[in-house]
Design a protein around this motif. Structure first.
Motif, short mmCIF file in Angstrom:
data_model
loop_
_atom_site.label_atom_id
_atom_site.label_comp_id
_atom_site.label_asym_id
_atom_site.label_seq_id
_atom_site.Cartn_x
_atom_site.Cartn_y
_atom_site.Cartn_z
N GLY A 350 0.84 -1.19 0.00
CA GLY A 350 0.00 0.00 0.00
C GLY A 350 0.88 1.24 0.00
O GLY A 350 2.11 1.15 -0.01
N ASP A 355 -1.58 1.72 5.15
CA ASP A 355 -2.51 1.46 4.05
C ASP A 355 -2.38 0.00 3.62
O ASP A 355 -1.35 -0.39 3.07
N GLY A 357 -3.65 -1.23 1.22
CA GLY A 357 -3.52 -1.20 -0.24
C GLY A 357 -4.56 -1.99 -1.00
O GLY A 357 -4.40 -2.26 -2.19
#
Ligand SMILES: Cc1ncc(C[n+]2csc(CCOP(=O)(O)OP(=O)(O)O)c2C)c(N)n1
Ligand SMILES: [Mg+2]
Length: 449
Positions: A350, A355, A357
């Motif tokens: 990510g 994150d 992702g």
């Protein structure tokens, strides 16, 4: 809005497939020894190679058997296997590449190139090292050894290794916060990168920079403010021109950064002053969680310089990146001014560690790129297809890389943190000692260069 899979969007990430390892480079402090890495002393390519290659196969086998007995003692490796397979290696091979899309250019980089066995092995080791280093950073982050920001670049390895292969060590590079991979290819050791991530004294910025602030000679970081490195890169190129050094500056930024006003202002000044600056847009299809279709009215980033020529390059193919980089470097060095290069690439992780992702792209999309366009797989397949290496040799390289990264991680988790009184040190180069204010005006730190 869910974006379409990368392959469908004409990203240039063609179907491909690979994996690997190499010999750990020697290190001097934070920096790697700039000389090419030596082969393992147990089986250097030169000592038997020329004689053995000229022998018929049966003689080679006899020779291998004899040497095997000697080598198996000193090398702790199946020497016969190494010798026999190495006998059949080609020294070089020619490969075709995807042609680059051009803008305001009549001629582009070649569509075929020669890869030597030596270079292929070197690139493979470097890409594997970046991949393993990033996976180790992911692990150290999850174990809470690394805190704060951490932007990984696995998937984009061919960009960094290819860029370095296309310029001179004396040229200059500046990039965004996604800086580990290119920091490594510029000369930082894995150990000094991981120790910087864990905030230890042996880190490349003495543990005071972290993920986004890594530096070495002719590598100016590691910049946390999106796009802010681009005018700085033009400034470095201005210095190159002013000093008459015939050096150039590679200035990297992302597809998200490309939409900033300061990028357009920098294009203008660089073109006006004919600066030897290569603007490199790493188009990994997303800026944080926003796909390029949602953020950019024009996703042809290589044309965004308007009056500056550009080319779009398959950033998953190390050879394509290398040849394109040589082309743009020659262009800049010849005094024609700036040029723009868009590298079509992909990040597997990510945006950052916070994150996962997968909320703005599907698991299938990531898997699709991994299986069809992985840069390491591509090089591996190419080298195997033209007998530049063997599976055994690649596995040996992988084992060596793994060992190097493990040792680096061990260092990064045991090296002490910098002492508090050094917090203000090293702010300036060659400056007499002075006092810096801490978080409030009553705390004072001494600064020593
Ligand atoms: C001036 C500024 N605005 C916003 C941010 C927050 N931010 C950090 S990374 C990022 C996305 C940049 O994406 P891109 O340029 O495509 O680079 P990538 O992360 O894909 O390498 C944003 C918006 C920032 N660091 N600086
Ligand atoms: Mg991006």
């Amino acid at each position: 809005m869910q974006s379409a899979p990368a392959a469908q969007r004409g990203t240039g990430l063609g179907p491909r497939g690979i994996r690997a390892v190499i010999v750990a480079p020697r290190t001097f402090g934070g920096e790697r020894d700039p000389t090419p890495p030596a082969r393992q002393p147990a089986h250097p390519p030169g000592w038997w190679g020329a004689a053995a290659r000229s022998q018929p196969c049966s003689m080679r086998k006899m020779l291998a058997a004899a040497v095997s007995r000697v080598l198996s003692v000193v090398a702790q490796k199946p020497a016969r296997r190494v010798l026999l397979s190495s006998c059949n290696f080609s020294n070089k091979a020619t490969f075709e590449m995807k042609s680059c899309d051009l803008y305001l250019l009549e001629k582009g980089p070649p569509v075929a190139t020669v890869l030597t066995r030596e270079d292929g092995i070197k690139y493979y080791r470097m890409m594997q090292t970046v991949r393993r280093m990033e996976l180790k950073a992911d692990q150290l982050y999850k174990q809470k050894f690394i805190r704060g920001f951490c932007h990984l670049c696995d998937g984009q390895e061919a960009c960094y290794v290819g860029l370095e292969a296309g310029i001179k060590p004396s040229d200059h590079v500046i990039t965004s916060y996604r800086a580990h991979g290119i920091g490594y290819t510029r000369g930082l050791s894995v150990r000094s990168i991981l120790a910087e991530l864990t905030g230890r004294r042996g880190g490349c910025a003495k543990g005071k920079g972290g993920s986004m602030h890594m530096y070495t000679k002719r590598f100016y970081g590691g910049n946390g403010i999106v796009g802010a490195q681009v005018p700085l890169g033009a400034g470095i190129a201005l210095a190159c021109k002013y000093m008459g050094s015939n050096e150039i500056c590679l200035t990297l930024y992302g597809d998200g950064a490309a939409n900033q006003g300061q990028i357009a202002e920098t294009y203008n000044m660089a073109a006006l002053w004919k600066l030897p600056c290569v603007f490199i847009c790493e188009n990994n299809l997303y800026g944080m969680g926003t796909s390029i279709e949602r953020s950019s009215a024009n996703t042809e980033y290589y044309k965004r310089g308007n009056f500056i020529p550009g080319l779009r390059v398959d950033g998953m193919d190390i050879l394509c990146v290398r040849e394109a980089t040589k082309f743009v470097a020659d262009y800049c060095r010849s005094g024609k001014g700036p040029i723009l290069m868009e590298l079509q690439t992909y990040r597997y992780h990510g945006h950052s560690m916070s994150d996962p992702g997968l909320s703005y792209r599907t698991r299938e999309e990531v898997q699709d790129v991994r299986s069809k366009s992985d840069p390491i797989k591509l090089l591996r397949e190419r080298m195997l297809s033209k007998q530049l290496t063997s599976i055994d040799e690649l596995m040996e390289i992988e084992a060596n890389v793994k060992k190097e990264v493990e040792e680096a991680a061990q260092f990064a988790t045991t090296d002490p943190e910098p002492p508090l009184h050094e917090l203000g040190f090293h702010l300036y180069n060659n400056n007499p000692p002075f006092e810096v204010r801490g978080p409030n005006q009553w705390i004072k730190f001494k600064s020593i260069s």
